[in-house]
Write a protein that holds these residues in place. Structure first.
Motif, PDB file in Angstrom:
ATOM      1  N   MET A   1       0.825  -1.209   0.000  1.00 35.58           N
ATOM      2  CA  MET A   1       0.000   0.000   0.000  1.00 35.58           C
ATOM      3  C   MET A   1       0.857   1.257   0.000  1.00 35.58           C
ATOM      4  N   ALA A   2       2.007   1.207   0.675  1.00 33.08           N
ATOM      5  CA  ALA A   2       2.891   2.365   0.686  1.00 33.08           C
ATOM      6  C   ALA A   2       3.377   2.677  -0.723  1.00 33.08           C
ATOM      7  N   VAL A   3       3.780   1.636  -1.463  1.00 33.41           N
ATOM      8  CA  VAL A   3       4.264   1.823  -2.831  1.00 33.41           C
ATOM      9  C   VAL A   3       3.156   2.388  -3.712  1.00 33.41           C
ATOM     10  N   THR A   4       1.973   1.813  -3.590  1.00 33.43           N
ATOM     11  CA  THR A   4       0.862   2.254  -4.431  1.00 33.43           C
ATOM     12  C   THR A   4       0.420   3.666  -4.064  1.00 33.43           C
ATOM     13  N   SER A   5       0.433   4.002  -2.778  1.00 35.43           N
ATOM     14  CA  SER A   5       0.077   5.356  -2.345  1.00 35.43           C
ATOM     15  C   SER A   5       1.001   6.377  -2.980  1.00 35.43           C
ATOM     16  N   PHE A   6       2.305   6.100  -2.918  1.00 31.50           N
ATOM     17  CA  PHE A   6       3.276   7.019  -3.496  1.00 31.50           C
ATOM     18  C   PHE A   6       3.102   7.096  -5.012  1.00 31.50           C
ATOM     19  N   ALA A   7       2.898   5.941  -5.646  1.00 23.91           N
ATOM     20  CA  ALA A   7       2.747   5.912  -7.099  1.00 23.91           C
ATOM     21  C   ALA A   7       1.538   6.727  -7.544  1.00 23.91           C
ATOM     22  N   THR A   8       0.403   6.561  -6.865  1.00 29.07           N
ATOM     23  CA  THR A   8      -0.806   7.294  -7.266  1.00 29.07           C
ATOM     24  C   THR A   8      -0.684   8.782  -6.986  1.00 29.07           C
ATOM     25  N   LEU A   9       0.172   9.150  -6.039  1.00 31.98           N
ATOM     26  CA  LEU A   9       0.381  10.561  -5.753  1.00 31.98           C
ATOM     27  C   LEU A   9       1.210  11.240  -6.839  1.00 31.98           C
ATOM     28  N   VAL A  10       2.287  10.596  -7.260  1.00 34.74           N
ATOM     29  CA  VAL A  10       3.230  11.242  -8.189  1.00 34.74           C
ATOM     30  C   VAL A  10       2.929  10.952  -9.650  1.00 34.74           C
ATOM     31  N   CYS A  11       2.078   9.966  -9.933  1.00 33.87           N
ATOM     32  CA  CYS A  11       1.846   9.571 -11.319  1.00 33.87           C
ATOM     33  C   CYS A  11       0.345   9.462 -11.600  1.00 33.87           C
ATOM     34  N   THR A  12      -0.043   9.842 -12.794  1.00 31.20           N
ATOM     35  CA  THR A  12      -1.427   9.682 -13.247  1.00 31.20           C
ATOM     36  C   THR A  12      -1.401   9.095 -14.655  1.00 31.20           C
ATOM     37  N   SER A  13      -2.164   8.028 -14.847  1.00 30.89           N
ATOM     38  CA  SER A  13      -2.256   7.369 -16.151  1.00 30.89           C
ATOM     39  C   SER A  13      -3.603   7.707 -16.790  1.00 30.89           C
ATOM     40  N   THR A  14      -3.552   8.135 -18.039  1.00 31.62           N
ATOM     41  CA  THR A  14      -4.783   8.485 -18.755  1.00 31.62           C
ATOM     42  C   THR A  14      -4.747   7.896 -20.166  1.00 31.62           C
ATOM     43  N   TYR A  15      -5.892   7.989 -20.853  1.00 28.28           N
ATOM     44  CA  TYR A  15      -6.026   7.509 -22.238  1.00 28.28           C
ATOM     45  C   TYR A  15      -6.498   8.684 -23.089  1.00 28.28           C
ATOM     46  N   PRO A  16      -5.576   9.532 -23.543  1.00 27.92           N
ATOM     47  CA  PRO A  16      -5.958  10.789 -24.195  1.00 27.92           C
ATOM     48  C   PRO A  16      -6.868  10.621 -25.406  1.00 27.92           C
ATOM     49  N   ASP A  17      -6.622   9.597 -26.227  1.00 26.51           N
ATOM     50  CA  ASP A  17      -7.424   9.434 -27.440  1.00 26.51           C
ATOM     51  C   ASP A  17      -8.383   8.244 -27.359  1.00 26.51           C
ATOM     52  N   TYR A  18      -8.522   7.649 -26.180  1.00 26.48           N
ATOM     53  CA  TYR A  18      -9.433   6.515 -25.963  1.00 26.48           C
ATOM     54  C   TYR A  18      -9.134   5.337 -26.889  1.00 26.48           C
ATOM     55  N   SER A  19      -7.875   5.171 -27.230  1.00 22.33           N
ATOM     56  CA  SER A  19      -7.488   4.036 -28.067  1.00 22.33           C
ATOM     57  C   SER A  19      -7.044   2.840 -27.237  1.00 22.33           C
ATOM     58  N   GLY A  20      -6.866   3.053 -25.933  1.00 23.14           N
ATOM     59  CA  GLY A  20      -6.331   2.013 -25.069  1.00 23.14           C
ATOM     60  C   GLY A  20      -4.865   2.197 -24.784  1.00 23.14           C
ATOM     61  N   ALA A  21      -4.210   3.114 -25.503  1.00 20.90           N
ATOM     62  CA  ALA A  21      -2.801   3.418 -25.249  1.00 20.90           C
ATOM     63  C   ALA A  21      -2.720   4.426 -24.111  1.00 20.90           C
ATOM     64  N   TYR A  22      -2.043   4.055 -23.039  1.00 21.40           N
ATOM     65  CA  TYR A  22      -1.999   4.916 -21.863  1.00 21.40           C
ATOM     66  C   TYR A  22      -0.886   5.963 -21.992  1.00 21.40           C
ATOM     67  N   SER A  23      -1.051   7.044 -21.218  1.00 24.69           N
ATOM     68  CA  SER A  23      -0.043   8.090 -21.134  1.00 24.69           C
ATOM     69  C   SER A  23       0.195   8.390 -19.662  1.00 24.69           C
ATOM     70  N   LEU A  24       1.450   8.352 -19.230  1.00 27.89           N
ATOM     71  CA  LEU A  24       1.793   8.596 -17.826  1.00 27.89           C
ATOM     72  C   LEU A  24       2.249  10.037 -17.637  1.00 27.89           C
ATOM     73  N   SER A  25       1.702  10.685 -16.618  1.00 32.92           N
ATOM     74  CA  SER A  25       2.093  12.049 -16.274  1.00 32.92           C
ATOM     75  C   SER A  25       2.635  12.064 -14.846  1.00 32.92           C
ATOM     76  N   PHE A  26       3.731  12.807 -14.641  1.00 31.89           N
ATOM     77  CA  PHE A  26       4.347  12.884 -13.317  1.00 31.89           C
ATOM     78  C   PHE A  26       4.311  14.307 -12.779  1.00 31.89           C
TER      79      PHE A  26
END
Length: 520
Positions: A1-26
């Motif tokens: 949970m500690a790892v996931t908490s930190f990961a969700t805080l510093v990183c966000t994954s989205t699908y800009p064009d809804y194709s299923g290809a993800y994009s990571l933002s930090f």
């Protein structure tokens, strides 16, 4: 949970064009922090008004269930989507179940490769006999089970913490957590299976409470213990029937029973485990036997597990789906050979492991990116599932369908960004809050005057399940939707952490004279 908490805080994954290809933002940590502050601030205001201490938690949970049902059905109606990809194959197989000469039931095709979907396929078939609008009917069924799941999560919070405020905070958090509602349009058995698993977890907690109360000498042996035991076994069996990956939840609950067998020096918990395993095995045998009788396919020739691990360790796709499940057929699916797939998958796995072991920096980067892509998507693919920008052959593209302004705003623009921001904060709050609750529970167990509920192994099935998901999907095929159950079952623990935080803030804001009077 500690790892996931930190990961969700510093990183966000989205699908800009809804194709299923993800994009990571930090760069989204400030947004997640602001979102968490607003959520906790809103709950703090409700607590200061005394609402969360006065409202009857059972009625509030029923209100939540009603809201979830209505919101889920409303979203399904407004979104107006259709089955595609896996769900498209499932619905075609369900509509034609038992018919002779149907494509999906030929040797080597969809059903023979994935027979563990057949419980859901038969439910689809039953719905198709009732109404021609069977996809819409399955969306309503999804909404019903999502509503039941919301009520069960609140019930688990009430049973574990025995605290009205914490239970009501859990309900408020569920009002704010939107992915289960968005998933109503994805007619797939995820929420159905998780609801049965949550029911089993609730029965387990109640059954353990009954035995512990009796062993301590303070209570008579609960007459409902047999009901709880039967409910536990049935919940596990139906959960596993609808989604075989829910085996992780069953293992988590089994670990709890084994620990209690050692602690109590009794065979009763082991009998419950055996009963659970027996119920699951018998139900699978019954479904498989009926499917083989009606269709003539062999349910023992399913795609080997090594195929999914092979995809999960694919270095080119960072563990996401790569089409391997159909890659060895040479254009003729009826030539499907599970042994050939197993051999090819094992070879792929060995190659990936050798590459990862040869370059530790690359291995760290690979697993870090895969983990973030799975766990840091605030929507858990719930919006992607109803707005794909590409489609199967012969199927309309969902993202090109006409949309009313409200629905379009959910997918695109400022409202969409606000939803993602809210859920980004929710993810970190759920994971970080659960960690805080566990630490507080350990301290409360060791110190009699410490804040928090004393951590008991009987309360830990949701925590063990979430931890198991984190480890399992390091090697299994990656999808953000696979991690959604972890966030849902951890909401009660996040609610406890929010309650502790509010109490701590209120204590710090008290005038010094009041604190001195309390000590005196």
């Amino acid at each position: 949970m500690a790892v996931t908490s930190f990961a969700t805080l510093v990183c966000t994954s989205t699908y800009p064009d809804y194709s299923g290809a993800y994009s990571l933002s930090f760069t989204t940590a400030p947004i997640a922090i602001i979102s968490m502050v607003l959520i906790v601030g809103f709950i703090w205001i409700l607590c200061k008004m005394g609402l969360l201490d006065r409202i009857d938690e059972r009625r509030f949970a029923l209100l939540l269930a009603g809201y979830t049902l209505l919101a889920g059905v409303a979203w399904a109606v407004l979104a107006d989507v259709w089955p595609d990809w896996d769900s498209g194959a499932l619905f075609d197989a369900g509509r034609t179940f038992g018919e002779q000469g149907v494509h999906y039931y030929e040797p080597g095709r969809y059903v023979e490769r994935f027979p563990y979907q057949m419980t859901y396929v038969m439910v689809i078939h039953a719905m198709s006999l009732i109404t021609s609008h069977y996809y819409a009917a399955m969306e309503v069924l999804n909404a019903l089970f999502t509503a039941w799941l919301a009520y069960l999560i609140a019930a688990i919070a009430r049973e574990v913490f025995q605290n009205r405020r914490i239970t009501n905070i859990c309900i408020v958090l569920q009002f704010l957590y939107l992915p289960p509602i968005f998933y109503t349009t994805f007619a797939y058995p995820n929420m159905i299976s998780l609801a049965f698993a949550a029911f089993a977890m609730l029965c387990q907690v109640k059954l353990i409470r009954a035995y512990e109360g009796h062993r301590s000498g303070g209570q008579k042996l609960c007459p409902k213990r047999a009901t709880y035991a039967v409910g536990f076994c049935l919940g596990c069996a139906f959960s596993y029937l609808f989604k075989s990956s829910m085996l992780l939840a069953l293992v988590a609950m089994g670990v709890v029973w084994v620990v209690y067998a050692v602690r109590w020096l009794k065979v009763t918990p082991l009998i419950v485990v055996l009963a659970m395993a027996g119920a699951c095995a018998l139900s699978v045998m019954a479904v498989n036997g009926y499917v083989e009788y009606k269709t003539g396919i062999s349910t023992s020739r399913s795609m080997p597990s090594s195929a999914y691990i092979s995809m999960g360790l694919d270095l080119e796709t960072t563990g996401w789906y790569n089409g391997f499940l159909w890659s060895l057929d040479n254009g003729d699916e009826t030539t499907y050979d599970p042994e050939a797939y197993d051999a090819a998958a094992l070879a792929e796995i060995r190659g990936s492991i050798e590459t990862l072991l040869a370059d530790s920096a690359f291995a760290a980067a690979f697993f870090a990116e895969k983990y973030c892509s799975e766990w840091c998507d605030p929507t858990s693919e719930s919006l992607l599932a109803s707005n794909w920008s590409h489609a199967s052959p012969g199927v309309d593209v969902m993202s090109e369908r006409p949309l009313i302004p409200l629905v379009r705003a959910v997918y695109y623009g400022p409202l969409h960004e606000a939803i993602v921001a809210l859920l980004d904060g929710m993810q970190t709050l759920i994971m970080g809050g659960s960690l805080v609750a566990v630490v507080a529970g350990i301290r409360a167990r060791r110190r009699t005057n410490a804040q928090g509920w004393p951590l008991q192994i009987g309360d830990m099935a949701p925590l063990l399940y979430a931890a198991g998901l984190g480890l399992f999907y390091l090697v299994w095929e990656a999808k953000a939707q696979y991690t959604l159950p972890a966030y849902i079952v951890l909401i009660p623990f996040a609610a406890a952490a929010v309650s502790y935080l509010i109490q701590a803030v209120d204590h710090l804001r008290r005038p010094r004279s009041e604190s001195i009077e309390e000590v005196e």
